[in-house]
Design a protein around this motif. Structure first.
Motif, PDB file in Angstrom:
ATOM      1  N   HIS A  98     -11.179  -4.236  56.609  1.00  0.00           N
ATOM      2  CA  HIS A  98     -12.561  -4.494  56.640  1.00  0.00           C
ATOM      3  C   HIS A  98     -13.243  -3.249  56.879  1.00  0.00           C
ATOM      4  O   HIS A  98     -14.441  -2.793  56.540  1.00  0.00           O
ATOM      5  CB  HIS A  98     -12.891  -5.385  57.818  1.00  0.00           C
ATOM      6  CG  HIS A  98     -12.856  -7.047  57.350  1.00  0.00           C
ATOM      7  ND1 HIS A  98     -13.438  -7.333  56.256  1.00  0.00           N
ATOM      8  CD2 HIS A  98     -12.025  -7.783  57.716  1.00  0.00           C
ATOM      9  CE1 HIS A  98     -12.925  -8.875  56.259  1.00  0.00           C
ATOM     10  NE2 HIS A  98     -12.032  -8.845  57.129  1.00  0.00           N
ATOM     11  N   ASN A  99     -12.788  -2.081  57.554  1.00  0.00           N
ATOM     12  CA  ASN A  99     -13.204  -0.958  58.218  1.00  0.00           C
ATOM     13  C   ASN A  99     -13.542  -0.103  56.998  1.00  0.00           C
ATOM     14  O   ASN A  99     -14.484   0.521  56.478  1.00  0.00           O
ATOM     15  CB  ASN A  99     -12.454  -0.186  59.206  1.00  0.00           C
ATOM     16  CG  ASN A  99     -12.693  -0.893  60.357  1.00  0.00           C
ATOM     17  OD1 ASN A  99     -13.749  -1.562  60.665  1.00  0.00           O
ATOM     18  ND2 ASN A  99     -11.840  -0.628  61.433  1.00  0.00           N
TER      19      ASN A  99
ATOM     20  N   LEU B  59      -8.741  -6.067  59.770  1.00  0.00           N
ATOM     21  CA  LEU B  59      -9.585  -5.232  60.450  1.00  0.00           C
ATOM     22  C   LEU B  59      -9.571  -3.805  59.947  1.00  0.00           C
ATOM     23  O   LEU B  59     -10.663  -3.250  59.607  1.00  0.00           O
ATOM     24  CB  LEU B  59      -9.243  -4.780  61.942  1.00  0.00           C
ATOM     25  CG  LEU B  59     -10.216  -5.497  63.118  1.00  0.00           C
ATOM     26  CD1 LEU B  59      -9.588  -5.836  64.210  1.00  0.00           C
ATOM     27  CD2 LEU B  59     -11.312  -4.901  63.051  1.00  0.00           C
ATOM     28  N   SER B  60      -8.247  -3.215  59.260  1.00  0.00           N
ATOM     29  CA  SER B  60      -8.486  -1.862  58.899  1.00  0.00           C
ATOM     30  C   SER B  60      -9.042  -1.997  57.392  1.00  0.00           C
ATOM     31  O   SER B  60      -9.899  -0.972  56.984  1.00  0.00           O
ATOM     32  CB  SER B  60      -6.848  -1.603  58.649  1.00  0.00           C
ATOM     33  OG  SER B  60      -6.856  -0.420  57.793  1.00  0.00           O
TER      34      SER B  60
END
Length: 63
Positions: free
Chosen positions: A11-12, A8-9
Protein backbone atom coordinates in the motif's frame (compact mmCIF):
# COMPACT_ATOMS: atom_id res chain seq x y z
CA UNK A 1 1.59 -10.87 10.89
CA UNK A 2 3.84 -11.04 7.83
CA UNK A 3 0.84 -10.79 5.56
CA UNK A 4 -0.19 -7.52 7.16
CA UNK A 5 3.35 -6.15 6.81
CA UNK A 6 3.43 -7.15 3.14
CA UNK A 7 0.10 -5.51 2.46
CA UNK A 8 1.18 -2.37 4.28
CA UNK A 9 4.39 -2.25 2.29
CA UNK A 10 2.46 -2.74 -0.94
CA UNK A 11 0.00 0.00 0.00
CA UNK A 12 2.84 2.40 0.81
CA UNK A 13 4.51 1.71 -2.53
CA UNK A 14 1.25 2.20 -4.40
CA UNK A 15 0.53 5.41 -2.49
CA UNK A 16 3.98 6.82 -3.33
CA UNK A 17 3.44 5.93 -6.97
CA UNK A 18 0.05 7.63 -6.94
CA UNK A 19 1.50 10.76 -5.34
CA UNK A 20 4.22 10.97 -8.01
CA UNK A 21 1.60 10.60 -10.72
CA UNK A 22 -0.54 13.31 -9.12
CA UNK A 23 2.39 15.76 -9.02
CA UNK A 24 3.14 15.04 -12.67
CA UNK A 25 -0.51 15.60 -13.64
CA UNK A 26 -0.70 18.86 -11.67
CA UNK A 27 2.34 20.16 -13.56
CA UNK A 28 0.77 19.21 -16.88
CA UNK A 29 -2.49 20.91 -15.95
CA UNK A 30 -0.69 24.11 -14.96
CA UNK A 31 1.17 24.21 -18.28
CA UNK A 32 -2.08 23.63 -20.15
CA UNK A 33 -3.81 26.37 -18.17
CA UNK A 34 -1.04 28.81 -19.11
CA UNK A 35 -1.44 27.94 -22.79
CA UNK A 36 -5.22 28.36 -22.64
CA UNK A 37 -4.81 31.74 -20.93
CA UNK A 38 -2.47 32.91 -23.69
CA UNK A 39 -4.86 31.69 -26.36
CA UNK A 40 -7.77 33.49 -24.69
CA UNK A 41 -5.72 36.69 -24.57
CA UNK A 42 -4.95 36.49 -28.29
CA UNK A 43 -8.57 35.71 -29.16
CA UNK A 44 -9.80 38.71 -27.19
CA UNK A 45 -7.18 40.98 -28.74
CA UNK A 46 -8.08 39.75 -32.25
CA UNK A 47 -11.79 40.22 -31.61
CA UNK A 48 -11.19 43.74 -30.33
CA UNK A 49 -9.10 44.56 -33.41
CA UNK A 50 -11.79 43.26 -35.78
CA UNK A 51 -14.54 45.18 -33.98
CA UNK A 52 -12.51 48.39 -34.08
CA UNK A 53 -11.81 47.87 -37.80
CA UNK A 54 -15.52 47.37 -38.50
CA UNK A 55 -16.46 50.47 -36.53
CA UNK A 56 -13.87 52.47 -38.47
CA UNK A 57 -15.20 51.10 -41.75
CA UNK A 58 -18.77 52.04 -40.82
CA UNK A 59 -17.69 55.55 -39.86
CA UNK A 60 -15.90 55.95 -43.20
CA UNK A 61 -18.87 54.67 -45.17
CA UNK A 62 -21.32 57.02 -43.42
CA UNK A 63 -19.06 60.06 -43.61
Amino acid sequence: MELIAEKLSDHNARLESLEKYEKKQNGSLQRMETKVDKLLYWLLASTFTIVMFLIGLLVKLKG
